[in-house]
Design a protein around this motif. Structure first.
Motif, PDB file in Angstrom:
ATOM      1  N   TYR A  93      52.933  64.661  41.989  1.00  0.00           N
ATOM      2  CA  TYR A  93      52.090  65.631  41.301  1.00  0.00           C
ATOM      3  C   TYR A  93      52.596  67.195  41.229  1.00  0.00           C
ATOM      4  O   TYR A  93      53.356  67.342  42.212  1.00  0.00           O
ATOM      5  CB  TYR A  93      50.545  65.376  41.430  1.00  0.00           C
ATOM      6  CG  TYR A  93      50.089  65.477  42.831  1.00  0.00           C
ATOM      7  CD1 TYR A  93      50.321  64.390  43.794  1.00  0.00           C
ATOM      8  CD2 TYR A  93      49.599  66.855  43.461  1.00  0.00           C
ATOM      9  CE1 TYR A  93      49.997  64.845  45.070  1.00  0.00           C
ATOM     10  CE2 TYR A  93      49.196  66.998  44.627  1.00  0.00           C
ATOM     11  CZ  TYR A  93      49.375  65.970  45.463  1.00  0.00           C
ATOM     12  OH  TYR A  93      49.121  66.035  46.757  1.00  0.00           O
ATOM     13  N   HIS A  94      52.112  68.055  40.444  1.00  0.00           N
ATOM     14  CA  HIS A  94      52.376  69.240  40.468  1.00  0.00           C
ATOM     15  C   HIS A  94      51.092  69.985  41.162  1.00  0.00           C
ATOM     16  O   HIS A  94      50.203  69.544  41.012  1.00  0.00           O
ATOM     17  CB  HIS A  94      52.253  69.904  39.142  1.00  0.00           C
ATOM     18  CG  HIS A  94      53.343  69.423  38.176  1.00  0.00           C
ATOM     19  ND1 HIS A  94      53.138  68.557  37.287  1.00  0.00           N
ATOM     20  CD2 HIS A  94      54.662  69.879  38.045  1.00  0.00           C
ATOM     21  CE1 HIS A  94      54.468  68.040  36.509  1.00  0.00           C
ATOM     22  NE2 HIS A  94      55.295  68.890  36.715  1.00  0.00           N
ATOM     23  N   ALA A  95      51.490  71.018  41.971  1.00  0.00           N
ATOM     24  CA  ALA A  95      50.407  71.333  42.913  1.00  0.00           C
ATOM     25  C   ALA A  95      50.598  72.993  43.295  1.00  0.00           C
ATOM     26  O   ALA A  95      51.668  73.373  43.726  1.00  0.00           O
ATOM     27  CB  ALA A  95      50.094  70.746  44.098  1.00  0.00           C
ATOM     28  N   THR A 103      64.901  70.794  39.553  1.00  0.00           N
ATOM     29  CA  THR A 103      65.096  71.536  38.527  1.00  0.00           C
ATOM     30  C   THR A 103      63.896  71.893  37.545  1.00  0.00           C
ATOM     31  O   THR A 103      63.784  72.715  36.749  1.00  0.00           O
ATOM     32  CB  THR A 103      66.333  71.301  37.538  1.00  0.00           C
ATOM     33  OG1 THR A 103      65.883  69.708  37.165  1.00  0.00           O
ATOM     34  CG2 THR A 103      67.773  71.171  38.185  1.00  0.00           C
ATOM     35  N   ASP A 104      62.939  70.656  37.826  1.00  0.00           N
ATOM     36  CA  ASP A 104      61.682  70.945  36.695  1.00  0.00           C
ATOM     37  C   ASP A 104      62.476  70.567  35.368  1.00  0.00           C
ATOM     38  O   ASP A 104      63.806  70.152  35.418  1.00  0.00           O
ATOM     39  CB  ASP A 104      60.883  71.917  36.768  1.00  0.00           C
ATOM     40  CG  ASP A 104      59.442  71.838  36.423  1.00  0.00           C
ATOM     41  OD1 ASP A 104      59.382  70.646  35.945  1.00  0.00           O
ATOM     42  OD2 ASP A 104      58.799  72.653  36.585  1.00  0.00           O
ATOM     43  N   GLY A 105      61.734  70.527  34.406  1.00  0.00           N
ATOM     44  CA  GLY A 105      62.442  70.106  32.905  1.00  0.00           C
ATOM     45  C   GLY A 105      63.438  71.252  32.457  1.00  0.00           C
ATOM     46  O   GLY A 105      63.188  72.347  33.032  1.00  0.00           O
ATOM     47  N   ALA A 158      55.256  68.861  43.522  1.00  0.00           N
ATOM     48  CA  ALA A 158      56.338  69.762  43.029  1.00  0.00           C
ATOM     49  C   ALA A 158      55.602  71.422  43.245  1.00  0.00           C
ATOM     50  O   ALA A 158      54.458  71.357  42.901  1.00  0.00           O
ATOM     51  CB  ALA A 158      56.613  69.538  41.422  1.00  0.00           C
ATOM     52  N   HIS A 159      56.404  72.227  43.315  1.00  0.00           N
ATOM     53  CA  HIS A 159      56.117  73.540  43.391  1.00  0.00           C
ATOM     54  C   HIS A 159      55.678  74.259  44.724  1.00  0.00           C
ATOM     55  O   HIS A 159      56.119  75.013  45.415  1.00  0.00           O
ATOM     56  CB  HIS A 159      55.311  74.016  42.061  1.00  0.00           C
ATOM     57  CG  HIS A 159      55.827  73.831  40.840  1.00  0.00           C
ATOM     58  ND1 HIS A 159      57.003  74.146  40.438  1.00  0.00           N
ATOM     59  CD2 HIS A 159      55.592  72.882  40.048  1.00  0.00           C
ATOM     60  CE1 HIS A 159      57.281  73.821  39.371  1.00  0.00           C
ATOM     61  NE2 HIS A 159      56.359  72.906  38.992  1.00  0.00           N
ATOM     62  N   ALA A 160      54.392  74.242  45.408  1.00  0.00           N
ATOM     63  CA  ALA A 160      53.633  74.782  46.273  1.00  0.00           C
ATOM     64  C   ALA A 160      53.977  76.162  46.343  1.00  0.00           C
ATOM     65  O   ALA A 160      54.580  76.730  47.254  1.00  0.00           O
ATOM     66  CB  ALA A 160      54.039  73.896  47.594  1.00  0.00           C
ATOM     67  N   GLY A 182      64.727  66.531  43.103  1.00  0.00           N
ATOM     68  CA  GLY A 182      63.584  65.958  43.419  1.00  0.00           C
ATOM     69  C   GLY A 182      62.479  66.103  42.509  1.00  0.00           C
ATOM     70  O   GLY A 182      61.397  65.366  42.822  1.00  0.00           O
ATOM     71  N   HIS A 183      62.557  66.967  41.399  1.00  0.00           N
ATOM     72  CA  HIS A 183      61.525  66.936  40.336  1.00  0.00           C
ATOM     73  C   HIS A 183      62.040  67.346  39.091  1.00  0.00           C
ATOM     74  O   HIS A 183      62.572  68.521  38.810  1.00  0.00           O
ATOM     75  CB  HIS A 183      60.404  67.960  40.800  1.00  0.00           C
ATOM     76  CG  HIS A 183      59.191  68.152  39.654  1.00  0.00           C
ATOM     77  ND1 HIS A 183      58.374  67.250  39.689  1.00  0.00           N
ATOM     78  CD2 HIS A 183      58.915  69.342  38.975  1.00  0.00           C
ATOM     79  CE1 HIS A 183      57.539  67.821  38.508  1.00  0.00           C
ATOM     80  NE2 HIS A 183      57.820  68.861  38.141  1.00  0.00           N
ATOM     81  N   CYS A 184      61.646  66.401  38.221  1.00  0.00           N
ATOM     82  CA  CYS A 184      62.380  66.561  36.742  1.00  0.00           C
ATOM     83  C   CYS A 184      61.460  65.957  35.587  1.00  0.00           C
ATOM     84  O   CYS A 184      60.593  65.261  35.922  1.00  0.00           O
ATOM     85  CB  CYS A 184      63.701  66.080  36.711  1.00  0.00           C
ATOM     86  SG  CYS A 184      64.631  66.479  35.442  1.00  0.00           S
ATOM     87  N   HIS A 185      61.835  66.351  34.541  1.00  0.00           N
ATOM     88  CA  HIS A 185      61.205  65.677  33.299  1.00  0.00           C
ATOM     89  C   HIS A 185      62.426  65.584  32.451  1.00  0.00           C
ATOM     90  O   HIS A 185      62.669  66.449  31.614  1.00  0.00           O
ATOM     91  CB  HIS A 185      60.239  66.403  32.539  1.00  0.00           C
ATOM     92  CG  HIS A 185      59.172  67.014  33.478  1.00  0.00           C
ATOM     93  ND1 HIS A 185      58.133  66.265  34.078  1.00  0.00           N
ATOM     94  CD2 HIS A 185      58.895  68.108  34.235  1.00  0.00           C
ATOM     95  CE1 HIS A 185      57.252  67.095  34.916  1.00  0.00           C
ATOM     96  NE2 HIS A 185      57.807  68.305  34.901  1.00  0.00           N
ATOM     97  N   VAL A 186      63.137  64.591  32.727  1.00  0.00           N
ATOM     98  CA  VAL A 186      64.466  64.473  32.266  1.00  0.00           C
ATOM     99  C   VAL A 186      64.429  64.359  30.708  1.00  0.00           C
ATOM    100  O   VAL A 186      65.490  65.093  30.011  1.00  0.00           O
ATOM    101  CB  VAL A 186      65.518  63.358  32.640  1.00  0.00           C
ATOM    102  CG1 VAL A 186      64.806  62.052  32.364  1.00  0.00           C
ATOM    103  CG2 VAL A 186      66.624  63.436  32.501  1.00  0.00           C
TER     104      VAL A 186
HETATM  105 ZN   LIG Z   1      57.113  69.593  36.550  1.00  0.00          ZN
END
Ligand SMILES: [Zn+2]
Length: 428
Positions: A208-210, A296-298, A245-247, A59-63
């Motif tokens: 977005y990241h929050a 996974t995020d990046g 992403a995150h929360a 659901g959230h990556c910077h491939v």
């Molecule tokens: Zn990220």
């Protein structure tokens, strides 16, 4: 209709029960047409001794950040970004982004991931890599306006809008897009106010990241007098189609707001642990009815793109955060890594049922670390590794068969990534 039959395995159904069954896929429509016994197709994939599951959704990556895997570790988010990651990213060319994206996509397919949501730059390169690799993706250009003059800030926001408009529906509909302010503290209020209505006109969600670190919460509380997600709601970016992403640092009011608005949250436990950002209150969010997925995020803050490792981390850290071993149980994380992520980012998939997209992974159960087999959902949450995936299928196309990736030249992708990563490290 040309068909693909996945035969001889056990199948994970949407209610997370497991049944011995075959799957029949209509390859032209890219959909599952039947789950039953003794099915035959034009092409067949052997799932004997295996568990057939929905393709995992990251659901959230910077491939493309896969090129920076292991480049800088063991620092907090702010110093890591400013001292290492942003200078290295400043040295990336379009060709580097392409090489990093292909590397990340290769790793994803090898680990059974069939869809992901991404935020980066040089998105045209990532689009082409996704077209070739054959997975599904929601892509976009991340905007940062802090430290830029007005012209440069506006150009960045315009780029995100242009990318969201241009690539929506690309790769025969496998690619969707979003407008992507990097975070609530790295994009100025005036730019959100000007550009979010334009993104709404374009019909795309906001990603977005929050609330990733305390340092992202305090300035908004000080300057705006409200919590970040209240600020986000006031700026119009806490809608049901949006996802963040995150929360990690969210209070009760913000959790209730997320549930009430229907905004998706992507939990990134490995990244949050590695950067010591904190522990997201996942159990509280789930109980409140927030749609939670896993990302996974990046690769630079993880350092791999293994969705099974991430599910395991989510369960572990969820228990620690709650001080309760029954919190974030196995079925919850399996659901979050499949349907939860798909629903949060607005990509179809995450469930094996008739009429669903044929996005499928077959996990090989024949190994010491998956023996004995009391409970396969427990294994998916706690014991399966990405390297246990035998076949990966997206939209009815076989992307990996017997661990051989068919859409990318595995050796070439790894060689190019190694060479380009070395050159980037030298230039940065
Ligand atoms: Zn990220």
């Amino acid at each position: 209709m040309t068909t693909l039959a996945i035969i001889g395995g056990q199948v994970l159904l949407p209610d997370l029960t497991v049944e011995r069954a075959d799957l029949l896929v209509d390859r032209d429509a890219g959909e599952i047409v039947e789950i039953g016994s003794d099915l035959e197709g034009d092409e067949r994939l052997d799932a004997s001794g295996g568990l057939v599951i929905p393709g995992l959704v990251n659901g959230h990556c910077h491939v493309a950040m896969s090129l920076l895997r292991g480049y800088a570790d063991d620092k907090p988010l702010d110093a890591w970004l400013r001292e290492d990651i942003w200078p290295a990213e400043g040295a990336l060319t379009a060709e580097d982004v392409r090489a990093g994206a292909e590397l990340g996509l290769l790793e994803m397919i090898e680990a059974g991931t069939t869809a992901f949501a991404d935020m980066y730059f040089e998105v045209g390169e990532i689009v082409e890599a996704v077209e070739t690799a054959g997975v599904r993706a929601r892509l976009g250009h991340g905007i940062v306006t802090v430290g830029k003059d007005d012209a440069a800030a506006r150009a960045d926001a315009e780029e995100s809008l242009a990318v969201a408009r241009e690539f929506a529906g690309a790769a025969d509909g496998r690619i969707s897009t979003a407008f992507m302010p990097h975070s609530l503290t790295t994009v100025g209020t005036e730019y959100l106010e000007e550009f979010v209505p334009k993104a709404r006109d374009a019909g795309v969600p906001i990603h977005y990241h929050a609330n990733e670190t305390d340092e992202e919460v305090a300035p908004i509380v000080e300057e705006e007098g409200v919590r970040p997600l209240v600020y986000a709601a006031e700026r119009g970016i806490l809608e049901p189609q949006d996802f963040l992403a995150h929360a990690v640092h969210v209070d009760r009011e913000e959790i209730d707001l997320l549930a009430e608005r229907g905004t998706g949250v992507i939990h990134c436990p490995a990244s949050n642990m590695k950067l010591a950002s904190g522990m997201a209150p996942v159990e509280e969010m789930r109980e409140a009815g927030v749609t939670v997925g896993i990302g996974t995020d990046g690769a630079a803050s993880n350092n791999d793109l293994d969705p099974f490792g991430e599910a395991r981390d989510a369960a572990m850290v969820g228990k620690l955060a709650s001080g309760d071993a029954s919190a974030v149980p196995a079925d919850a994380v399996v659901g979050m890594a499949t349907a939860g992520s798909a629903d949060a980012v607005g990509i179809e998939g995450g469930r094996l049922e008739e009429g669903a997209p044929a996005d499928i992974a077959v996990v090989d159960l024949d190994s010491a670390h998956l023996t004995p087999r009391h409970d396969l959902v427990s294994h998916l949450a706690y014991a399966v590794r990405g390297s246990d995936v035998r076949h990966t299928v997206c939209g009815g196309e076989v992307l990996m068969r017997n661990r051989e990736v068919l859409t990318l030249d595995s050796e070439g992708v790894r060689e190019r990534a190694q060479k380009r990563a070395e050159a980037v490290a030298e230039r940065a």
